[in-house]
Motif scaffolding. Structure first.
Motif, short mmCIF file in Angstrom:
data_model
loop_
_atom_site.label_atom_id
_atom_site.label_comp_id
_atom_site.label_asym_id
_atom_site.label_seq_id
_atom_site.Cartn_x
_atom_site.Cartn_y
_atom_site.Cartn_z
N LEU A 60 0.85 -1.20 0.00
CA LEU A 60 0.00 0.00 0.00
C LEU A 60 0.88 1.24 0.00
O LEU A 60 1.70 1.44 0.91
CB LEU A 60 -0.92 0.00 1.22
CG LEU A 60 -1.84 1.21 1.36
CD1 LEU A 60 -2.87 1.25 0.24
CD2 LEU A 60 -2.54 1.21 2.72
N HIS A 61 0.72 2.08 -1.03
CA HIS A 61 1.45 3.35 -1.13
C HIS A 61 0.47 4.48 -0.82
O HIS A 61 -0.52 4.65 -1.53
CB HIS A 61 2.05 3.53 -2.52
CG HIS A 61 3.06 2.50 -2.87
ND1 HIS A 61 4.41 2.66 -2.62
CD2 HIS A 61 2.93 1.28 -3.46
CE1 HIS A 61 5.07 1.60 -3.04
NE2 HIS A 61 4.19 0.74 -3.56
N LYS A 62 0.77 5.22 0.23
CA LYS A 62 -0.08 6.35 0.61
C LYS A 62 0.44 7.62 -0.07
O LYS A 62 1.63 7.92 0.00
CB LYS A 62 -0.08 6.54 2.13
CG LYS A 62 -0.66 5.36 2.90
CD LYS A 62 -0.62 5.61 4.39
CE LYS A 62 -1.17 4.43 5.15
NZ LYS A 62 -1.15 4.65 6.64
N VAL A 63 -0.47 8.33 -0.69
CA VAL A 63 -0.13 9.56 -1.42
C VAL A 63 -0.85 10.72 -0.74
O VAL A 63 -2.07 10.69 -0.55
CB VAL A 63 -0.53 9.46 -2.90
CG1 VAL A 63 -0.15 10.75 -3.62
CG2 VAL A 63 0.13 8.26 -3.56
N ASN A 64 -0.07 11.75 -0.39
CA ASN A 64 -0.62 12.94 0.26
C ASN A 64 -1.23 13.85 -0.80
O ASN A 64 -0.58 14.20 -1.79
CB ASN A 64 0.50 13.67 1.01
CG ASN A 64 -0.04 14.70 1.97
OD1 ASN A 64 -1.08 15.30 1.74
ND2 ASN A 64 0.67 14.91 3.07
N LEU A 65 -2.48 14.28 -0.56
CA LEU A 65 -3.18 15.16 -1.49
C LEU A 65 -3.17 16.61 -1.05
O LEU A 65 -3.80 17.46 -1.69
CB LEU A 65 -4.64 14.70 -1.66
CG LEU A 65 -4.87 13.27 -2.16
CD1 LEU A 65 -6.36 13.03 -2.36
CD2 LEU A 65 -4.11 13.01 -3.45
N GLN A 66 -2.47 16.94 0.03
CA GLN A 66 -2.41 18.33 0.48
C GLN A 66 -1.54 19.16 -0.46
O GLN A 66 -0.70 18.63 -1.21
CB GLN A 66 -1.83 18.40 1.90
CG GLN A 66 -2.73 17.80 2.96
CD GLN A 66 -2.07 17.81 4.32
OE1 GLN A 66 -0.93 17.37 4.47
NE2 GLN A 66 -2.76 18.33 5.32
N ILE A 67 -1.78 20.47 -0.43
CA ILE A 67 -0.96 21.39 -1.23
C ILE A 67 0.45 21.46 -0.65
O ILE A 67 0.63 21.66 0.55
CB ILE A 67 -1.59 22.79 -1.29
CG1 ILE A 67 -2.92 22.74 -2.05
CG2 ILE A 67 -0.66 23.78 -1.96
CD1 ILE A 67 -3.62 24.07 -2.13
N VAL A 68 1.43 21.27 -1.51
CA VAL A 68 2.84 21.27 -1.10
C VAL A 68 3.46 22.60 -1.47
O VAL A 68 3.30 23.08 -2.61
CB VAL A 68 3.61 20.12 -1.79
CG1 VAL A 68 5.08 20.13 -1.36
CG2 VAL A 68 2.97 18.78 -1.45
N THR A 69 4.15 23.21 -0.52
CA THR A 69 4.89 24.45 -0.76
C THR A 69 6.36 24.11 -0.94
O THR A 69 7.02 23.67 0.01
CB THR A 69 4.70 25.43 0.40
OG1 THR A 69 3.31 25.69 0.59
CG2 THR A 69 5.42 26.73 0.12
N MET A 70 6.87 24.31 -2.16
CA MET A 70 8.24 23.93 -2.47
C MET A 70 9.05 25.14 -2.90
O MET A 70 8.75 25.75 -3.94
CB MET A 70 8.27 22.87 -3.59
CG MET A 70 9.67 22.48 -4.03
SD MET A 70 9.64 21.22 -5.32
CE MET A 70 9.00 19.84 -4.38
N PRO A 71 10.05 25.54 -2.14
CA PRO A 71 10.91 26.65 -2.59
C PRO A 71 11.83 26.21 -3.70
O PRO A 71 12.39 25.11 -3.67
CB PRO A 71 11.69 27.03 -1.32
CG PRO A 71 11.69 25.78 -0.50
CD PRO A 71 10.42 25.04 -0.81
N VAL A 72 12.00 27.07 -4.68
CA VAL A 72 12.90 26.80 -5.80
C VAL A 72 14.23 27.49 -5.50
O VAL A 72 14.25 28.70 -5.24
CB VAL A 72 12.32 27.31 -7.13
CG1 VAL A 72 13.25 27.01 -8.29
CG2 VAL A 72 10.95 26.69 -7.37
N PRO A 73 15.33 26.76 -5.49
CA PRO A 73 16.64 27.41 -5.21
C PRO A 73 16.93 28.53 -6.20
O PRO A 73 16.48 28.51 -7.35
CB PRO A 73 17.64 26.25 -5.36
CG PRO A 73 16.83 25.01 -5.17
CD PRO A 73 15.46 25.31 -5.71
#
Length: 277
Positions: A60-73
């Motif tokens: 079972l692979h759990k996938v998070n559906l929340q919005i992800v905040t990712m900074p770009v270097p």
């Protein structure tokens, strides 16, 4: 015989409990579960709540559906008008297809990060410095489209992309400061010139009005004397126009020549009495 049955029941219960513990899974509200049975994808995506899998067979692979905040270097590049800048950004995204996020891409977070960095460098090379500083909304939209196009196949939706900061070299900052100062000085000179033009027009209208009414000139002269005298000066030197004497002559009905001669004698006598004359 009873003991053997009791022992078998206890062993069966223990095995059932062990199987239940190994098979039981809990999927949180913001997650979705993707099941692979012996390496093959199961069609049904497990929703939030309690669910069961086959131990040692299913994964079972759990996938998070929340919005992800990712900074770009911060990425360093050269703009279209040959200015070296460093630009960093932030990407907001979420998974909309859990199956595609597990099957179609090895690590969707890393993939989105790399795509964001390459897209940001491409945007820097296609834009002018003025666009990076003042037209960020349009650049954000273009950057969002560049990242979202390949991310659709990964089951990821780009929610928003924002350019955070644009770092300039010190020499460019000084050049921009001089440019802004020169532009402000230019506008100040234009405003002063426009004010002088309006003032000259008003003075021309006032001169025309005073020419039509000589008494207005005399009243203006008296007002000027009052304004200068208010400064508490010890000495006041002001030319005395003959037109004022003529105005007084017309007002009193006396000839102007004796008044002019008397005034000239007074001025000559004051000059003779002055020290060093």
């Amino acid at each position: 015989m009873l003991e053997e049955l009791l022992t078998a029941a206890v062993a069966t219960g223990a095995a059932g409990a062990t199987y239940l513990v190994a098979a039981a899974r809990v999927v949180k509200q913001y997650e979705r579960g993707v099941v692979l049975r012996l390496g093959r994808l199961r069609p049904r995506v497990r929703g939030p709540g309690f669910t069961m899998i086959v131990p040692f067979v299913d994964r079972l692979h759990k996938v998070n559906l929340q919005i992800v905040t990712m900074p770009v270097p911060a990425q360093e590049g050269i703009t279209r008008d040959n200015v070296t800048v460093r630009v960093d950004a932030v990407v907001y995204f979420k998974v909309v297809d859990a199956t595609a996020a597990v099957v179609n891409v090895e690590d969707y977070r890393f993939a989105v990060s790399q795509m964001a960095q390459t897209s940001l460098r491409s945007i820097i090379g296609k834009s002018d410095l003025d666009d990076l500083l003042s037209n960020r909304e349009k650049l954000n939209q273009g950057l969002e489209l560049m990242i979202d196009s390949p991310a659709v196949g990964w089951g990821v939706q780009i929610d928003r992309v924002e350019i955070k900061d644009v770092s300039l070299p010190d020499t460019m900052k000084r050049s921009m400061a001089r440019q802004a100062e020169a532009d402000r000085e230019r506008r100040a000179r234009i405003i002063n010139a426009d004010a002088e033009l309006q003032a000259s027009r008003k003075l021309a209208e006032a001169a025309q009005q005073m020419a039509d009414t000589p008494s207005a000139l005399q009243l203006r002269l008296l007002q000027t004397i009052v304004a200068v005298a208010a400064e508490k000066n010890s000495t006041l030197v002001l030319p005395f126009p003959v037109e004022l004497l003529r105005f007084l002559e017309r007002a009193q009905g006396t000839p102007p020549e004796p008044v002019v001669e008397t005034l000239g004698e007074i001025l000559r006598e004051a000059g003779n009495r002055a020290p060093g004359s």
